[in-house]
Design a protein around this motif. Structure first.
Motif, PDB file in Angstrom:
ATOM      1  N   ASP A  32       5.299  10.677  21.584  1.00 60.05           N
ATOM      2  CA  ASP A  32       5.851  11.752  20.766  1.00 60.05           C
ATOM      3  C   ASP A  32       7.356  11.517  20.678  1.00 60.05           C
ATOM      4  O   ASP A  32       8.065  11.601  21.691  1.00 60.05           O
ATOM      5  N   VAL A  33       7.863  11.225  19.477  1.00 56.14           N
ATOM      6  CA  VAL A  33       9.283  10.900  19.335  1.00 56.14           C
ATOM      7  C   VAL A  33      10.144  12.143  19.168  1.00 56.14           C
ATOM      8  O   VAL A  33      11.374  12.038  19.145  1.00 56.14           O
ATOM      9  N   GLY A  34       9.520  13.320  19.014  1.00 59.71           N
ATOM     10  CA  GLY A  34      10.272  14.567  19.023  1.00 59.71           C
ATOM     11  C   GLY A  34      10.733  15.084  17.688  1.00 59.71           C
ATOM     12  O   GLY A  34      11.287  16.180  17.604  1.00 59.71           O
ATOM     13  N   GLY A  35      10.537  14.343  16.615  1.00 62.82           N
ATOM     14  CA  GLY A  35      10.960  14.791  15.293  1.00 62.82           C
ATOM     15  C   GLY A  35      10.287  13.973  14.210  1.00 62.82           C
ATOM     16  O   GLY A  35       9.630  12.963  14.492  1.00 62.82           O
ATOM     17  N   ALA A  51      13.760   5.859  14.031  1.00 57.66           N
ATOM     18  CA  ALA A  51      14.741   6.839  13.585  1.00 57.66           C
ATOM     19  C   ALA A  51      14.002   8.082  13.104  1.00 57.66           C
ATOM     20  O   ALA A  51      13.072   7.985  12.303  1.00 57.66           O
ATOM     21  N   SER A  52      14.402   9.237  13.607  1.00 58.04           N
ATOM     22  CA  SER A  52      13.696  10.475  13.259  1.00 58.04           C
ATOM     23  C   SER A  52      14.691  11.594  12.980  1.00 58.04           C
ATOM     24  O   SER A  52      15.908  11.434  13.138  1.00 58.04           O
ATOM     25  N   ASN A  53      14.162  12.754  12.604  1.00 62.26           N
ATOM     26  CA  ASN A  53      15.017  13.923  12.388  1.00 62.26           C
ATOM     27  C   ASN A  53      15.610  14.439  13.690  1.00 62.26           C
ATOM     28  O   ASN A  53      16.539  15.250  13.679  1.00 62.26           O
ATOM     29  N   ASP A  54      15.046  14.015  14.810  1.00 60.09           N
ATOM     30  CA  ASP A  54      15.521  14.455  16.115  1.00 60.09           C
ATOM     31  C   ASP A  54      16.535  13.489  16.722  1.00 60.09           C
ATOM     32  O   ASP A  54      17.291  13.842  17.612  1.00 60.09           O
ATOM     33  N   GLY A  55      16.521  12.247  16.266  1.00 56.69           N
ATOM     34  CA  GLY A  55      17.426  11.248  16.816  1.00 56.69           C
ATOM     35  C   GLY A  55      16.847   9.855  16.737  1.00 56.69           C
ATOM     36  O   GLY A  55      16.151   9.513  15.774  1.00 56.69           O
ATOM     37  N   LEU A  56      17.094   9.068  17.771  1.00 53.12           N
ATOM     38  CA  LEU A  56      16.649   7.681  17.814  1.00 53.12           C
ATOM     39  C   LEU A  56      15.934   7.449  19.139  1.00 53.12           C
ATOM     40  O   LEU A  56      16.424   7.865  20.190  1.00 53.12           O
ATOM     41  N   VAL A  57      14.769   6.796  19.079  1.00 52.64           N
ATOM     42  CA  VAL A  57      14.048   6.494  20.316  1.00 52.64           C
ATOM     43  C   VAL A  57      13.691   5.015  20.336  1.00 52.64           C
ATOM     44  O   VAL A  57      13.617   4.355  19.298  1.00 52.64           O
ATOM     45  N   GLY A  58      13.466   4.513  21.546  1.00 54.93           N
ATOM     46  CA  GLY A  58      13.014   3.147  21.728  1.00 54.93           C
ATOM     47  C   GLY A  58      11.704   3.136  22.486  1.00 54.93           C
ATOM     48  O   GLY A  58      11.518   3.912  23.445  1.00 54.93           O
ATOM     49  N   ILE A  59      10.786   2.283  22.059  1.00 53.50           N
ATOM     50  CA  ILE A  59       9.482   2.157  22.707  1.00 53.50           C
ATOM     51  C   ILE A  59       9.310   0.714  23.134  1.00 53.50           C
ATOM     52  O   ILE A  59       9.393  -0.201  22.310  1.00 53.50           O
ATOM     53  N   LYS A  60       9.076   0.507  24.422  1.00 49.13           N
ATOM     54  CA  LYS A  60       8.911  -0.830  24.967  1.00 49.13           C
ATOM     55  C   LYS A  60       7.436  -1.143  25.089  1.00 49.13           C
ATOM     56  O   LYS A  60       6.655  -0.322  25.567  1.00 49.13           O
ATOM     57  N   PRO A  61       6.988  -2.333  24.677  1.00 47.61           N
ATOM     58  CA  PRO A  61       5.559  -2.678  24.722  1.00 47.61           C
ATOM     59  C   PRO A  61       4.980  -2.494  26.116  1.00 47.61           C
ATOM     60  O   PRO A  61       5.565  -2.941  27.112  1.00 47.61           O
ATOM     61  N   GLY A  62       3.846  -1.799  26.184  1.00 48.77           N
ATOM     62  CA  GLY A  62       3.137  -1.640  27.449  1.00 48.77           C
ATOM     63  C   GLY A  62       3.630  -0.515  28.325  1.00 48.77           C
ATOM     64  O   GLY A  62       3.058  -0.251  29.389  1.00 48.77           O
ATOM     65  N   SER A  63       4.675   0.197  27.909  1.00 53.15           N
ATOM     66  CA  SER A  63       5.209   1.284  28.716  1.00 53.15           C
ATOM     67  C   SER A  63       4.587   2.608  28.297  1.00 53.15           C
ATOM     68  O   SER A  63       4.331   2.850  27.116  1.00 53.15           O
ATOM     69  N   ASP A  64       4.357   3.479  29.260  1.00 51.61           N
ATOM     70  CA  ASP A  64       3.764   4.786  28.964  1.00 51.61           C
ATOM     71  C   ASP A  64       4.803   5.799  28.503  1.00 51.61           C
ATOM     72  O   ASP A  64       4.455   6.792  27.871  1.00 51.61           O
ATOM     73  N   ALA A  65       6.064   5.569  28.841  1.00 53.22           N
ATOM     74  CA  ALA A  65       7.123   6.513  28.486  1.00 53.22           C
ATOM     75  C   ALA A  65       8.087   5.881  27.491  1.00 53.22           C
ATOM     76  O   ALA A  65       8.111   4.663  27.306  1.00 53.22           O
TER      77      ALA A  65
END
Length: 624
Positions: A32-35, A51-65
């Motif tokens: 859930d990226v939040g926006g 890039a979302s309305n809430d900000g910027l997130v990064g997702i690393k392969p294989g990570s749960d968070a």
């Protein structure tokens, strides 16, 4: 009783089928990226940046968070993101001239390395990375003290490995009365023991402790470059209309070493410091101009010049005619080899003599120029040939001609010493030694697609596109041809550009860019592996953990090299199929139930990222 049992069995079968389909929908990871998601990008490191309305997130392969979540600026638009080339860094930039906000994030470690707010910058004039030093150079106004300090232009250098400030200094002493406006006008040049800052009043050289070493009066320079010894610096300045560019040579104490600056038409796009002189390519663009302005600027084309490093004078009595834009530019042992987008290849010696007997005529859009054992191979949208690099003579008796193709791809088949070129719905085989051309196979792809990939495999030649894939044996006989109908015309329009293909092409292009220290060196045909190895070594040389992680990725083989992923219509809706390239069998189905899915594929890590709803990303392990 039998009827009831049969009904029960059918129900169980249907339930099982439904469960299998549902299971196929279940992601290996969910985020859930939040926006509301605006855009997402697979980086060279495999991290998905969203890039979302809430900000910027990064997702690393294989990570749960989530790897990182940056919400300081709120909504992040795609145009506010800048990925620093050949690095693990992304910059978020918001605000206007008077209140610019910038943050640099390492998308491998997830760390924020720099922020204008965290470092008390109230206004940023410029922010530019310096590679391979792995630094960020920032200029502007920083809140560090009283009114005088806060309103005096300042420059700071930050270590992108740690985020720590290396050093900082004011352009002039705070409180000094001056009627001059000091604005940083271009990218500072970081040398081994000093920094040169181009300003609206001239170039200022500073030691790392802030001491002014020298100043000169060359105003409004946009960029600079130094030779390997750092004793000769070249500065470039455009006029207001960008119809010309002045080039200055500067010594170690800031003095101008030429009697007068060298001036070239247009904007310099390529500059190479050589033992024999200075190779310069500039592009003239008069589109949008008319009348006297158009006549003054000349025709839209590239200009090639060769300047004396001692005086700045043009060493060539007569510059080679281009009649178009330089698409390829290579420094050879005996001269300069160049190819023009509009068609044509020529080679000229360092003293201005034409080395080819006559300019080589080619088709438009030269997609490939590379070394082969037989000579220089070129492939355009209309023709292909190998030529002698000494004379420009054609090695093949006549060029391979085909209609102006929307897509031309090629490879080399070593077992039979043949070049395979796919164009106009067929594969042509060219004997590398004799140049004899034969029809190898037809490629009549459904939905009028053109092949976008051509690969030599152990059991034949593979061709793929967005919805088609085929394998022919080494005699040109078809082993299989699979067509997977696109979910709909709208989806086809999106996928025809190839989201998977785009990611692959972007990575391949960037590998080529970092392939060697000399970016103007002619490479070997079909040696992507060596280019990857050079990229890996370059990343390793910088030395940080994030660059080393990227180096390891380039050493690895793509996780998806043996399979192709195609968006198509499955029994229960749209989805992605994983198809084995060697035998054409489906190895995996991922049901997406979305005719126009937004997704990205990390081909090296083997992960599919799919936008499940406005603010949710599903990730699937494609290696299973």
């Amino acid at each position: 009783m039998k009827t009831k049992t049969l009904f029960q069995l059918l129900f169980v079968c249907l339930l099982t089928t439904s469960m299998v389909a549902q299971k196929a929908e279940q992601p290996d990871w969910s985020y859930d990226v939040g926006g509301k998601i605006n855009e997402m990008y697979v980086t060279e490191a495999g991290t998905l940046v969203v890039a979302s309305n809430d900000g910027l997130v990064g997702i690393k392969p294989g990570s749960d968070a989530l790897l990182f979540k940056f919400t300081d600026y709120g909504r992040v638009k795609p145009e506010e993101l800048s990925f620093i080339p050949q690095s693990p860094y992304v910059m978020v930039a918001q605000g206007g001239i008077l209140s610019s906000k910038k943050t640099v994030i390492d998308f491998v470690s997830g760390k924020t390395l720099f922020s204008s707010e965290g470092n008390n910058w109230k206004q940023i004039f410029t922010s530019s990375p310096a590679m391979p030093q792995n630094k960020l150079i920032v200029s502007g106004l920083q809140k560090t003290g009283g009114i005088a300090e806060n309103n005096t232009p300042k420059v700071a250098v930050y270590d992108l490995g740690t985020g720590a400030e290396d050093f900082t200094f004011y352009l002039f002493p705070p409180g000094k009365t001056t009627m001059k406006s000091y604005m940083v006008t271009g990218e500072p040049l970081l040398l081994k023991e000093s920094m040169l800052i181009p300003t609206s009043q001239g170039i200022i050289a500073k030691s790392f402790t802030g001491e002014t070493l020298w100043e000169n009066k060359i105003k409004n320079v946009s960029w600079m470059v130094a030779d390997a010894t750092e004793t000769e610096i070249y500065a470039f300045r455009s006029n207001a209309s960008k119809s010309k560019m002045d080039i200055y040579k500067i010594g170690t104490n800031g003095q101008e070493l030429w009697a007068e600056e060298a001036t070239v038409k247009g904007q310099v796009t390529n500059f190479e410091i050589l033992p024999q002189g200075l190779a310069v390519v500039s592009d003239v663009d008069n589109s949008g101009k008319s009348g006297i302005m158009k006549l003054a600027s000349g025709r839209s084309e590239s200009k090639i010049g060769f300047l004396s490093a001692a005086t700045g004078e043009d060493l060539w009595e007569k510059a080679p005619k281009t009649k178009g834009y330089v698409q390829h530019f290579y420094i050879m042992d005996d001269g300069i080899l160049f190819g023009i987008y509009e068609g044509g290849i020529n080679k000229i010696s360092f003293d201005g003599k034409t080395l080819f007997k006559k300019p080589l005529k080619t088709g438009e859009n030269i997609m490939t120029m590379a070394h082969t054992p037989q000579g220089l191979i070129y492939i355009t949208s209309e023709d292909a040939n190998i030529v002698n690099l000494e004379t420009g003579d054609q090695v093949w008796k006549k060029p391979l001609k085909y209609k102006r193709a929307e897509s031309v791809i090629s490879t080399y088949e070593p077992n039979k010493n043949k070049y395979l070129i796919s164009a106009d719905d067929e594969i042509l085989a060219v004997d590398a030694s004799t140049g004899e051309v034969t029809e190898f196979a037809n490629t009549d792809f459904d939905e009028k697609e053109n092949p976008t990939s051509l690969q030599v495999r152990d059991n034949g030649i593979f061709l793929g596109s967005s919805q088609n894939m085929t394998l022919v044996d080494f005699d040109g006989k078809e082993t299989y041809h699979n067509y997977y109908r696109s979910p709909g015309k709208s989806a086809l329009a999106i996928i025809a550009g190839g989201l998977v293909a785009v990611a692959s092409t972007t990575m391949a292009a960037s590998h080529a860019y970092v392939a060697g220290a000399n970016r103007n060196s002619l490479g070997q045909y079909n040696q992507i592996g060596k280019e990857h190895d050079r990229a890996s070594k370059m990343f390793s040389a910088i030395g940080t953990a994030s660059f080393e992680f990227m180096a390891q990725r380039f050493k690895a083989t793509a996780a998806t090299q043996d399979a192709q992923f195609i968006l198509t219509k499955l029994d229960d809706g749209a989805g992605l199929v994983k198809v084995n390239k060697d035998n054409g069998t489906i190895e995996k189905e991922i049901l997406l139930k979305d005719k126009k899915p937004n997704y990205e594929v990390d081909e090296y890590g083997g992960v599919l990222y799919y936008q499940a709803d406005n603010n949710t990303i599903y990730a699937y392990d494609l290696k299973k």
